[in-house]
Design a protein around this motif. Structure first.
Motif, mmCIF file in Angstrom:
data_model
loop_
_atom_site.group_PDB
_atom_site.id
_atom_site.type_symbol
_atom_site.label_atom_id
_atom_site.label_comp_id
_atom_site.label_asym_id
_atom_site.label_seq_id
_atom_site.Cartn_x
_atom_site.Cartn_y
_atom_site.Cartn_z
ATOM 1 N N ALA A 25 0.827 -1.204 0.000
ATOM 2 C CA ALA A 25 0.000 0.000 0.000
ATOM 3 C C ALA A 25 0.864 1.257 0.000
ATOM 4 O O ALA A 25 1.836 1.353 0.744
ATOM 5 C CB ALA A 25 -0.921 0.002 1.209
ATOM 6 N N THR A 27 0.106 5.550 -0.003
ATOM 7 C CA THR A 27 -0.904 6.596 0.090
ATOM 8 C C THR A 27 -0.307 7.945 -0.278
ATOM 9 O O THR A 27 0.769 8.305 0.217
ATOM 10 C CB THR A 27 -1.494 6.674 1.512
ATOM 11 O OG1 THR A 27 -2.046 5.407 1.866
ATOM 12 C CG2 THR A 27 -2.594 7.732 1.589
ATOM 13 N N PHE A 326 -11.930 6.745 0.578
ATOM 14 C CA PHE A 326 -12.240 6.541 1.993
ATOM 15 C C PHE A 326 -13.033 7.685 2.606
ATOM 16 O O PHE A 326 -13.780 7.480 3.571
ATOM 17 C CB PHE A 326 -10.949 6.295 2.771
ATOM 18 C CG PHE A 326 -10.336 4.959 2.470
ATOM 19 C CD1 PHE A 326 -10.858 3.802 3.024
ATOM 20 C CD2 PHE A 326 -9.266 4.856 1.596
ATOM 21 C CE1 PHE A 326 -10.316 2.566 2.734
ATOM 22 C CE2 PHE A 326 -8.706 3.619 1.305
ATOM 23 C CZ PHE A 326 -9.239 2.468 1.865
ATOM 24 N N ARG A 334 -14.952 1.418 5.637
ATOM 25 C CA ARG A 334 -13.507 1.596 5.446
ATOM 26 C C ARG A 334 -12.746 0.345 5.867
ATOM 27 O O ARG A 334 -11.870 -0.140 5.145
ATOM 28 C CB ARG A 334 -13.013 2.799 6.263
ATOM 29 C CG ARG A 334 -13.435 4.146 5.744
ATOM 30 C CD ARG A 334 -12.965 5.236 6.707
ATOM 31 N NE ARG A 334 -13.485 6.538 6.337
ATOM 32 C CZ ARG A 334 -13.351 7.624 7.072
ATOM 33 N NH1 ARG A 334 -12.720 7.561 8.239
ATOM 34 N NH2 ARG A 334 -13.844 8.786 6.661
ATOM 35 N N GLU A 335 -13.072 -0.149 7.039
ATOM 36 C CA GLU A 335 -12.358 -1.321 7.552
ATOM 37 C C GLU A 335 -12.628 -2.555 6.690
ATOM 38 O O GLU A 335 -11.725 -3.352 6.424
ATOM 39 C CB GLU A 335 -12.767 -1.592 9.006
ATOM 40 C CG GLU A 335 -12.332 -0.519 9.987
ATOM 41 C CD GLU A 335 -10.817 -0.397 10.095
ATOM 42 O OE1 GLU A 335 -10.119 -1.405 9.863
ATOM 43 O OE2 GLU A 335 -10.340 0.704 10.418
ATOM 44 N N ALA A 338 -10.663 -2.197 3.448
ATOM 45 C CA ALA A 338 -9.240 -2.440 3.684
ATOM 46 C C ALA A 338 -8.944 -3.925 3.818
ATOM 47 O O ALA A 338 -7.963 -4.436 3.266
ATOM 48 C CB ALA A 338 -8.786 -1.690 4.932
ATOM 49 N N ALA A 342 -6.260 -5.820 1.243
ATOM 50 C CA ALA A 342 -4.956 -5.733 1.910
ATOM 51 C C ALA A 342 -3.903 -6.640 1.285
ATOM 52 O O ALA A 342 -2.701 -6.349 1.364
ATOM 53 C CB ALA A 342 -5.112 -6.046 3.398
ATOM 54 N N VAL A 357 -7.534 6.627 6.072
ATOM 55 C CA VAL A 357 -7.061 5.344 5.533
ATOM 56 C C VAL A 357 -6.841 4.378 6.695
ATOM 57 O O VAL A 357 -6.072 4.670 7.616
ATOM 58 C CB VAL A 357 -5.750 5.532 4.744
ATOM 59 C CG1 VAL A 357 -5.281 4.196 4.165
ATOM 60 C CG2 VAL A 357 -5.939 6.555 3.628
ATOM 61 N N GLN A 360 -4.869 -1.093 8.380
ATOM 62 C CA GLN A 360 -4.530 -2.285 7.602
ATOM 63 C C GLN A 360 -3.786 -1.947 6.321
ATOM 64 O O GLN A 360 -3.076 -2.786 5.770
ATOM 65 C CB GLN A 360 -5.806 -3.059 7.243
ATOM 66 C CG GLN A 360 -6.466 -3.755 8.414
ATOM 67 C CD GLN A 360 -7.814 -4.317 8.011
ATOM 68 O OE1 GLN A 360 -8.809 -3.595 7.980
ATOM 69 N NE2 GLN A 360 -7.859 -5.606 7.704
ATOM 70 N N LEU A 361 -3.957 -0.715 5.836
ATOM 71 C CA LEU A 361 -3.308 -0.295 4.598
ATOM 72 C C LEU A 361 -2.152 0.661 4.872
ATOM 73 O O LEU A 361 -1.758 1.430 4.002
ATOM 74 C CB LEU A 361 -4.337 0.360 3.662
ATOM 75 C CG LEU A 361 -5.444 -0.572 3.164
ATOM 76 C CD1 LEU A 361 -6.447 0.189 2.306
ATOM 77 C CD2 LEU A 361 -4.856 -1.746 2.389
#
Length: 379
Positions: A25, A27, A326, A334-335, A338, A342, A357, A360-361
């Motif tokens: 990941a 971002t 997100f 969101r969770e 993710a 993932a 975010v 997990q990411l």
């Protein structure tokens, strides 16, 4: 598959950009208008030769510049050291030029299939809420990602459709004798429309049938309340059972013959996959017009994630791009999102607020501010 280096010159807001990327990941964080979406748009452009934001290449070239350059190095996989260098020179008003490992290729289309991406962005809400053309565009993008040669089939179909429609328009309202003189030309266009249309229809039907369970599973995983998400191909004409290409071509020819007078009278091509619809339903109701904003957003996301899962089932590992996703989702969604993505080899995320975010990411992070890209160390 993942991108490990990106270089831009005069693309969108960037006079230049040059930076490394990692698998997993990543971002890009920045306020609206700072250029973070431009970065993921450039990567997707190399995969699709188009933008998910605009239909023309003109906005992709920085103001006052004559052309733009997008270059990326693509690794085959986490355990595969093979790499290829993809490059496209964008020339609005002229033919774009492409290079593979710094060697020119005859047409940019030859790059298709080397890098594959799946993009979800705010514009995708139109797949659920927009007109049928948005849903046709969605399925055509996916089938071209699966089978890159279909880009040429789609281009040929569009070309024949344009030529045939122009002929019908020129014949509308003319005498029977004048129409008779064009009979042979119309028959030629009929055969070609049926040939390319049948191939496009076959690819759509197969892709949609295989996509449907993945999209339904993705929706159930993301949405807190699990209404069943259903996707159905709704042709504008009767189709034979199955997806045999010869039978589909014969059905198209038969329909063109049956609707010949109507087409001549109206000057329009009324037969073909350009008239078809894709029906989206949540439970027993059509998503368009009945789904809430949150349900529509989740459905659009599930279609993209279903496509991502389908490509992985094909043995492909596309780069997943989540562009400003997100902020539109609540904490639960969101969770769940993710958790669903993932394990992708590479996920590229844009966000205005880093806290949106999920953990997990967590991975590499870049701060994008006024076109400057700065790597940020994670705690």
């Amino acid at each position: 598959m993942f991108v490990d280096h990106l270089t831009l010159a005069d693309f969108r807001s960037y006079p230049s950009a040059d930076f490394a990327l990692e698998p997993g990941a990543t971002t890009f964080v920045g306020a609206n208008g700072q250029g973070k979406t431009n970065l993921v748009e450039a990567i997707d452009y190399l995969a699709s030769l188009g933008s998910h934001r605009v239909s023309s290449d003109i906005p992709l070239v920085r103001h006052t510049a004559e052309k733009a350059l997008v270059r990326a190095r693509v690794r085959a996989g986490l355990d595969d050291d093979r790499a290829v260098l993809l490059e496209v020179e964008i020339n609005p008003g002229r033919a774009n030029r492409a290079r593979l490992n710094r060697s020119p290729v005859q047409r940019p289309r030859e790059l298709l299939g080397i890098l594959r991406t799946v993009v979800f962005s705010p514009e995708d809400l139109a797949i659920v809420k927009g007109d049928p053309g948005e849903r046709r565009r969605f399925i055509d993008q996916l089938l071209i990602t699966r089978w890159p040669r279909m880009a040429a089939v789609k281009a040929d179909y569009d070309k024949v459709l344009k030529q045939r429609s122009a002929l019908l328009k020129s014949l509308a309202g003319r005498s029977q004798s004048a129409q008779g003189d064009a009979e042979h030309t119309l028959a030629v266009w009929n055969d070609q429309l049926a040939r390319f249309g049948a191939e496009l229809l076959q690819a759509r039907l197969r892709t949609l049938a295989e996509l449907a369970p993945y999209a339904a599973e993705a929706y159930a995983a993301i949405a807190p309340r699990n209404n069943l998400a259903k996707i159905t191909y709704a042709p504008a004409m009767p189709l034979p059972a199955g997806d045999d290409r010869d039978e589909l071509a014969a059905a198209l020819i038969e329909q063109m013959e049956q609707r010949r007078e109507e087409e001549l009278r109206r000057g329009l091509t009324l037969v073909g996959p350009h008239r078809d619809e894709i029906t989206l339903e949540l439970g027993d109701l059509p998503a368009r017009g009945y789904a809430s904003h949150g349900e529509s957003w989740s459905f659009a996301l599930s279609l993209r994630l279903g496509g991502f899962d389908l490509l992985r089932a094909d043995g492909l590992q596309p780069v997943l791009i989540l562009d400003d996703v997100f902020a539109e989702l609540d904490a639960t969604r969101r969770e769940r999102l993710a958790g669903h993505v993932a394990e992708a080899e590479q996920v590229l995320i844009t966000a205005a607020v880093a806290g949106d975010v999920p953990g997990q990411l967590a991975g590499a992070r870049f701060i994008v501010e006024d076109g400057n890209i700065t790597s940020e160390e994670q705690p």
